[in-house]
Design a protein around this motif. Structure first.
Motif, PDB file in Angstrom:
ATOM      1  N   TRP A 186       0.788  -1.252  -0.192  1.00  0.00           N
ATOM      2  CA  TRP A 186       0.051  -0.005  -0.047  1.00  0.00           C
ATOM      3  C   TRP A 186       0.963   1.212  -0.086  1.00  0.00           C
ATOM      4  N   SER A 244      -9.507   5.162   0.386  1.00  0.00           N
ATOM      5  CA  SER A 244      -8.809   4.065  -0.313  1.00  0.00           C
ATOM      6  C   SER A 244      -8.662   4.363  -1.880  1.00  0.00           C
ATOM      7  N   SER A 269      -6.677  -1.514  -4.175  1.00  0.00           N
ATOM      8  CA  SER A 269      -6.008  -2.928  -3.338  1.00  0.00           C
ATOM      9  C   SER A 269      -4.583  -3.036  -3.622  1.00  0.00           C
ATOM     10  N   LYS A 273      -3.698  -5.734   1.440  1.00  0.00           N
ATOM     11  CA  LYS A 273      -4.839  -4.762   1.646  1.00  0.00           C
ATOM     12  C   LYS A 273      -5.883  -5.053   0.727  1.00  0.00           C
ATOM     13  N   ASN A 275      -9.002  -4.606  -0.536  1.00  0.00           N
ATOM     14  CA  ASN A 275     -10.440  -3.551  -0.261  1.00  0.00           C
ATOM     15  C   ASN A 275     -11.212  -3.932  -1.827  1.00  0.00           C
TER      16      ASN A 275
END
Ligand SMILES: [Ca+2]
Length: 343
Positions: A186, A244, A269, A273, A275
């Motif tokens: 990330w 995000s 994502s 992570k 998402n």
């Protein structure tokens, strides 16, 4: 002056006496009673007349001298008066000049303050390749965007495409060499990685900032057969990190297909992570960071596969709308510019 005039008068009288009475300068004459007396009387008369004339002349000269002196004194007075006036005027000019200079300084300070306080959306500010283009930088290549105190962002190395379709494009992603891994976490996707002349991701934080203004996204693709296609979205923006870096796009055009639309309204994502909108971990399956849905209609940050291996995997650099889910492209460039940009 008066003594000199008097001396001159005395000398003149003496000379006149010598000329008119030569007998004075001579040896006294022998006694000749009557004619000598008469002559003396005549000479004395002439001397008296001359004395009067000399006196008149002297008085005239004195008078003239006095008048001249008065004239000179008056002249000196006038000159002094003029000098005084001149000084006064000079003082007035100096005062005016200093006042002008003070006002000028104040205006400069005000202009400076106004410039510093002005919002950084003016055409003067340099915050992307389009503003560089507008400042006449029209050669494609690497540029450094200055840091922005207003937005509290550091300076940023970017690659500007100043040729394609009018130029002014800030490149946000490139795949062409294949040596840089895009299977990153990330933080790396947030700040960016890679080399600006080779393969790189500019960074979600930078893309988020650059797309605060209405922005166009252009995606250029090339396959291993040497064909090139493109896709453009007339509207493209990301939300912030708290959200995000969710993707919003619209207004497709181009000849490569609309393969990012499936990823619209999804969060970013990365490795570690997840998402995405899937029970699967799409980032792990597709080996990249992306706006994964469930999972892909395109995977521009996937694995780079060379010719030969490019059709054997589903985690490659794919664009389903052109070559389907198992064809990894040879080259990709994603670039943005403001909607209102005019070359
Ligand atoms: Ca998931």
């Amino acid at each position: 002056m008066r003594t000199a005039t008097a001396r001159t008068a005395v000398v003149a009288v003496a000379l006149l006496l010598v000329v008119l009475c030569p007998t004075w300068a001579q040896v006294p004459p022998k006694k000749r009673a009557v004619p000598a007396k008469a002559a003396r009387a005549q000479c004395c008369d002439e001397v008296r007349v001359l004395k009067v004339q000399v006196a008149n002349l002297s008085s005239l000269l004195e008078d003239m001298g006095r008048r001249q002196e008065a004239d000179v004194r008056s002249l000196v007075r006038q000159v002094l008066e003029l000098e005084k006036q001149n000084h006064q005027q000079e003082a007035r000019v100096t005062e005016a000049e200093s006042k002008y200079s003070e006002i000028h300084n104040r205006v400069e300070i005000m202009q400076l303050q106004a410039a510093q306080a002005a919002p950084h959306t003016t055409s003067d500010a340099i915050y992307d390749c389009a503003s560089l283009y507008n400042r006449n930088y029209k050669i494609s290549g690497e540029y450094k965007l200055p840091k922005d105190d207003f937005l509290r962002t550091p300076d940023l190395d970017v690659y500007c495409d100043m040729e394609t379709n009018g130029g002014g494009w800030t490149v946000i992603q490139r795949r062409k060499v294949g040596l840089t891994s895009f299977d990153r976490d990330w933080k790396q996707y947030k700040n960016g990685f890679g080399t600006i002349r080779g393969d790189f991701w500019l960074g979600n934080e930078h893309i988020f900032r650059l797309t605060r203004q209405p922005t166009v996204l252009r995606i250029e693709l090339e396959d291993w057969e040497g064909e090139a296609r493109y896709t453009e979205y007339g509207f493209f923006t990301l939300s912030n990190e708290l959200n995000s870096y969710k993707l919003f796009l619209a207004n497709y055009s181009g000849n490569a297909g609309d393969s990012l639309r499936y990823h619209n309204n999804t969060n970013f994502s990365t490795k570690h992570k997840d998402n995405d909108k899937c029970v699967d971990d799409c980032a792990q399956l597709r080996k990249g960071g992306y706006w994964y849905n469930c999972c892909t209609d395109s995977n521009l940050n996937g694995m780079f596969y060379r010719y030969g291996a490019h059709t054997k995997n589903s985690d490659g650099i794919t664009w389903y709308g052109w070559h389907g889910p198992n064809y990894s492209l040879k080259r990709v460039e994603m670039k943005i510019r403001p909607q209102n940009f005019t070359p």
